[in-house]
Design a protein around this motif. Structure first.
Motif, PDB file in Angstrom:
ATOM      1  N   GLN A 165      30.424  66.659  95.896  1.00 57.02           N
ATOM      2  CA  GLN A 165      30.534  65.959  97.182  1.00 57.02           C
ATOM      3  C   GLN A 165      31.909  66.157  97.816  1.00 57.02           C
ATOM      4  N   PHE A 166      32.912  66.546  97.019  1.00 53.13           N
ATOM      5  CA  PHE A 166      34.223  66.847  97.610  1.00 53.13           C
ATOM      6  C   PHE A 166      34.088  67.881  98.721  1.00 53.13           C
ATOM      7  N   GLU A 167      33.206  68.876  98.544  1.00 61.81           N
ATOM      8  CA  GLU A 167      33.014  69.909  99.570  1.00 61.81           C
ATOM      9  C   GLU A 167      32.521  69.281 100.870  1.00 61.81           C
ATOM     10  N   GLY A 168      31.530  68.417 100.786  1.00 66.75           N
ATOM     11  CA  GLY A 168      30.992  67.763 101.974  1.00 66.75           C
ATOM     12  C   GLY A 168      31.992  66.821 102.621  1.00 66.75           C
ATOM     13  N   LEU A 169      32.758  66.117 101.790  1.00 67.05           N
ATOM     14  CA  LEU A 169      33.789  65.225 102.321  1.00 67.05           C
ATOM     15  C   LEU A 169      34.853  66.028 103.068  1.00 67.05           C
ATOM     16  N   GLU A 170      35.254  67.143 102.494  1.00 63.63           N
ATOM     17  CA  GLU A 170      36.251  67.995 103.146  1.00 63.63           C
ATOM     18  C   GLU A 170      35.699  68.549 104.463  1.00 63.63           C
ATOM     19  N   PHE A 191      31.867  57.978  93.610  1.00 60.20           N
ATOM     20  CA  PHE A 191      31.495  58.405  94.954  1.00 60.20           C
ATOM     21  C   PHE A 191      30.742  57.336  95.749  1.00 60.20           C
ATOM     22  N   THR A 192      31.018  56.051  95.459  1.00 60.85           N
ATOM     23  CA  THR A 192      30.623  54.983  96.366  1.00 60.85           C
ATOM     24  C   THR A 192      31.564  55.106  97.564  1.00 60.85           C
ATOM     25  N   LEU A 214      28.352  64.296  90.648  1.00 54.68           N
ATOM     26  CA  LEU A 214      28.480  64.154  92.098  1.00 54.68           C
ATOM     27  C   LEU A 214      29.762  64.783  92.649  1.00 54.68           C
ATOM     28  N   THR A 215      30.594  65.336  91.772  1.00 55.42           N
ATOM     29  CA  THR A 215      31.876  65.907  92.184  1.00 55.42           C
ATOM     30  C   THR A 215      31.751  66.940  93.302  1.00 55.42           C
ATOM     31  N   THR A 270      24.476  59.117  98.251  1.00 46.58           N
ATOM     32  CA  THR A 270      24.438  59.485  99.670  1.00 46.58           C
ATOM     33  C   THR A 270      25.400  60.638  99.893  1.00 46.58           C
ATOM     34  N   LYS A 271      24.852  61.761 100.326  1.00 44.64           N
ATOM     35  CA  LYS A 271      25.679  62.949 100.550  1.00 44.64           C
ATOM     36  C   LYS A 271      26.572  62.731 101.765  1.00 44.64           C
ATOM     37  N   PRO A 272      27.751  63.360 101.769  1.00 45.49           N
ATOM     38  CA  PRO A 272      28.626  63.215 102.930  1.00 45.49           C
ATOM     39  C   PRO A 272      27.948  63.548 104.254  1.00 45.49           C
ATOM     40  N   SER A 273      27.066  64.529 104.273  1.00 44.74           N
ATOM     41  CA  SER A 273      26.367  64.866 105.519  1.00 44.74           C
ATOM     42  C   SER A 273      25.526  63.690 106.021  1.00 44.74           C
ATOM     43  N   GLY A 274      25.101  62.823 105.105  1.00 40.14           N
ATOM     44  CA  GLY A 274      24.329  61.648 105.479  1.00 40.14           C
ATOM     45  C   GLY A 274      25.156  60.551 106.130  1.00 40.14           C
ATOM     46  N   LEU A 275      26.473  60.724 106.160  1.00 39.51           N
ATOM     47  CA  LEU A 275      27.374  59.739 106.774  1.00 39.51           C
ATOM     48  C   LEU A 275      27.712  60.102 108.212  1.00 39.51           C
ATOM     49  N   GLU A 276      27.429  61.334 108.575  1.00 37.74           N
ATOM     50  CA  GLU A 276      27.904  61.875 109.849  1.00 37.74           C
ATOM     51  C   GLU A 276      27.492  61.026 111.049  1.00 37.74           C
TER      52      GLU A 276
END
Length: 158
Positions: A41-46, A126-127, A38-39, A145-151
């Motif tokens: 996901q850093f891209e999506g978080l950034e 990545f919780t 899941l690492t 849950t991908k960062p885009s799913g948090l938007e």
């Protein structure tokens, strides 16, 4: 005042950081690992951080080696990996434990406030925990849950 603001954690340079400095911000807390599937996901978080930090979003990364030993490095290698591989500019903290007797007090609090089907345990890297501008934990997201799913949830709180 929210209990969230009473916590401190050490950053990657071993400086104490008070959560109080994030008062009035929407905060996303993530337990991370640099060698996990899941690492990326850093891209999506950034991307989330770049898109919303000027509106009051803070993302705080907490490396953890409790899941599959996927964060074996020291603070220096964690910092270099996050920046070099993913361009991370949001705050990263020293490696911690998120489960068990030695879990960081902040994660004990977050798990108590926002339990899951596993109760007070964190399942994997990545919780994510979303905290509103008043310091109240409002939502927990699964590792997958991908960062885009948090938007949508982040925008509601901003």
């Amino acid at each position: 005042m929210s209990q969230f603001y009473n916590f401190t954690a050490k950053d990657l340079q071993a400086n104490d950081v008070s959560m109080e400095q994030y008062k009035g911000k929407v905060v996303l807390i993530v337990n991370t690992a640099s060698e996990c599937g899941l690492t990326p996901q850093f891209e999506g978080l950034e991307a989330l951080y770049k898109n919303y930090r000027d509106q009051g979003l803070e993302i705080l990364g907490f490396p953890c080696n409790q899941f599959g030993k996927q964060e074996p490095g020291d603070e220096k290698s964690i910092a270099e990996g996050c920046v070099v591989n993913y361009g991370v500019t949001f705050p990263m903290f020293s490696k911690i434990e998120v489960n068990g007797d030695n879990a960081h007090p902040l994660f004990k609090y977050l798990k108590k406030e926002l339990g899951s089907i596993l109760g007070s345990k964190i399942k994997w890297n990545f919780t994510k925990f979303l905290i509103d501008r008043d310091g109240k934990p409002v939502k927990r997201f699964a590792p997958t849950t991908k960062p885009s799913g948090l938007e949508k949830d982040i925008k509601k709180l901003l």
